[in-house]
Write a protein that holds these residues in place. Structure first.
Motif, PDB file in Angstrom:
ATOM      1  N   ALA A  70       0.831  -1.076  -0.129  1.00 57.48           N
ATOM      2  CA  ALA A  70      -0.003   0.085  -0.006  1.00 57.48           C
ATOM      3  C   ALA A  70       0.888   1.397   0.167  1.00 57.48           C
ATOM      4  CB  ALA A  70      -0.982   0.134   1.282  1.00 57.48           C
ATOM      5  N   GLY A  71       2.218   1.136   0.075  1.00 57.98           N
ATOM      6  CA  GLY A  71       2.988   2.464   0.166  1.00 57.98           C
ATOM      7  C   GLY A  71       3.609   2.558   1.374  1.00 57.98           C
ATOM      8  N   GLY A  72       3.374   1.972   2.448  1.00 54.73           N
ATOM      9  CA  GLY A  72       4.163   2.131   3.703  1.00 54.73           C
ATOM     10  C   GLY A  72       5.478   1.682   3.918  1.00 54.73           C
ATOM     11  N   ILE A  73       5.966   1.766   4.793  1.00 52.46           N
ATOM     12  CA  ILE A  73       7.425   1.335   5.096  1.00 52.46           C
ATOM     13  C   ILE A  73       7.120   0.426   6.154  1.00 52.46           C
ATOM     14  CG2 ILE A  73       9.930   1.727   5.916  1.00 52.46           C
ATOM     15  CD1 ILE A  73       9.793   4.569   4.554  1.00 52.46           C
ATOM     16  N   ARG A  74       7.687  -0.892   6.064  1.00 49.93           N
ATOM     17  CA  ARG A  74       7.259  -1.803   7.394  1.00 49.93           C
ATOM     18  C   ARG A  74       8.011  -1.242   8.432  1.00 49.93           C
ATOM     19  NH1 ARG A  74       8.043  -7.736   4.646  1.00 49.93           N
ATOM     20  NH2 ARG A  74       7.235  -8.212   6.742  1.00 49.93           N
ATOM     21  N   LYS A  75       7.530  -1.671   9.586  1.00 53.54           N
ATOM     22  CA  LYS A  75       8.167  -1.149  10.709  1.00 53.54           C
ATOM     23  C   LYS A  75       9.617  -1.915  10.972  1.00 53.54           C
ATOM     24  CE  LYS A  75       6.725  -0.779  15.682  1.00 53.54           C
ATOM     25  NZ  LYS A  75       5.795  -1.219  16.377  1.00 53.54           N
ATOM     26  N   SER A  76       9.658  -3.289  10.724  1.00 51.38           N
ATOM     27  CA  SER A  76      11.003  -3.944  10.548  1.00 51.38           C
ATOM     28  C   SER A  76      12.210  -3.451   9.553  1.00 51.38           C
ATOM     29  CB  SER A  76      10.703  -5.146  10.391  1.00 51.38           C
ATOM     30  OG  SER A  76      10.386  -5.702   9.156  1.00 51.38           O
ATOM     31  N   GLU A  77      11.530  -2.760   8.567  1.00 51.19           N
ATOM     32  CA  GLU A  77      12.501  -2.370   7.518  1.00 51.19           C
ATOM     33  C   GLU A  77      12.788  -0.723   7.810  1.00 51.19           C
ATOM     34  OE1 GLU A  77      10.790  -2.959   3.815  1.00 51.19           O
ATOM     35  OE2 GLU A  77      10.980  -5.092   3.970  1.00 51.19           O
ATOM     36  N   ARG A  78      12.309  -0.029   8.731  1.00 53.17           N
ATOM     37  CA  ARG A  78      12.766   1.283   9.038  1.00 53.17           C
ATOM     38  C   ARG A  78      14.028   1.541   9.468  1.00 53.17           C
ATOM     39  NH1 ARG A  78       7.096   2.964  11.633  1.00 53.17           N
ATOM     40  NH2 ARG A  78       5.926   3.273   9.748  1.00 53.17           N
ATOM     41  N   LYS A  79      14.770   2.493   8.902  1.00 48.72           N
ATOM     42  CA  LYS A  79      16.014   2.792   9.588  1.00 48.72           C
ATOM     43  C   LYS A  79      16.095   3.677  10.849  1.00 48.72           C
ATOM     44  CE  LYS A  79      19.121   2.918   5.383  1.00 48.72           C
ATOM     45  NZ  LYS A  79      20.005   3.971   4.827  1.00 48.72           N
ATOM     46  N   ARG A  80      16.765   3.171  11.667  1.00 51.01           N
ATOM     47  CA  ARG A  80      16.861   3.843  13.069  1.00 51.01           C
ATOM     48  C   ARG A  80      18.057   4.874  12.880  1.00 51.01           C
ATOM     49  NH1 ARG A  80      15.216  -0.202  18.119  1.00 51.01           N
ATOM     50  NH2 ARG A  80      13.233  -0.875  16.876  1.00 51.01           N
ATOM     51  N   PRO A  81      17.871   6.088  13.416  1.00 52.43           N
ATOM     52  CA  PRO A  81      18.790   7.141  13.514  1.00 52.43           C
ATOM     53  C   PRO A  81      20.016   6.724  14.208  1.00 52.43           C
ATOM     54  CG  PRO A  81      16.986   7.933  14.715  1.00 52.43           C
ATOM     55  CD  PRO A  81      16.516   6.743  14.100  1.00 52.43           C
ATOM     56  N   ASP A  82      21.269   6.718  13.813  1.00 51.36           N
ATOM     57  CA  ASP A  82      22.374   6.598  14.355  1.00 51.36           C
ATOM     58  C   ASP A  82      22.384   7.697  15.476  1.00 51.36           C
ATOM     59  OD1 ASP A  82      22.864   4.417  12.941  1.00 51.36           O
ATOM     60  OD2 ASP A  82      24.311   5.572  11.592  1.00 51.36           O
ATOM     61  N   ARG A  83      22.755   7.093  16.904  1.00 51.52           N
ATOM     62  CA  ARG A  83      23.210   7.903  17.783  1.00 51.52           C
ATOM     63  C   ARG A  83      24.481   8.355  17.785  1.00 51.52           C
ATOM     64  NH1 ARG A  83      19.356   7.347  22.555  1.00 51.52           N
ATOM     65  NH2 ARG A  83      17.848   6.035  21.825  1.00 51.52           N
ATOM     66  N   LYS A  84      24.682   9.867  17.930  1.00 51.28           N
ATOM     67  CA  LYS A  84      26.124  10.377  17.828  1.00 51.28           C
ATOM     68  C   LYS A  84      26.833  10.051  19.229  1.00 51.28           C
ATOM     69  CE  LYS A  84      25.257  13.535  14.591  1.00 51.28           C
ATOM     70  NZ  LYS A  84      25.399  15.274  14.029  1.00 51.28           N
TER      71      LYS A  84
END
Length: 96
Positions: A70-84
């Protein structure tokens, strides 16, 4: 003055140019109005798309293949932001 240089020729060209400027300004005004209508249509489409995607998420879940189709980004495929990471060589200001 000869060779097509006359007040009448000059006046005619001024009037022709004035008419072209008026036509141009009318076209610009029409395009501006159409741009507003287009932006409203895009906003309406975006809102409906979001509602439909939420409907798919409720029905199948945010990690489902249907959600991705449907055009969403699957929860398991989301990139998490790198913590500095804090620089190890510099002491923490609160510790100084």
């Amino acid at each position: 003055m000869g060779k097509g240089l006359s007040i009448q020729a000059y006046s005619a060209l001024v009037e022709k140019t004035r008419q072209r400027v008026d036509a141009y300004n009318a076209t610009v005004a029409m395009l501006d109005a159409d741009r507003v209508v287009m932006q409203e249509a895009e906003k309406e489409l975006q809102e409906l798309t979001e509602k439909m995607l939420l409907g798919v998420a409720i029905e199948f879940g945010k990690d489902s293949p249907e959600y991705k189709i449907a055009g969403g980004i699957r929860k398991s495929e989301r990139k998490r932001p790198d913590r500095k990471k804090a620089n190890q060589s510099e002491p923490h200001p609160a510790l100084s």
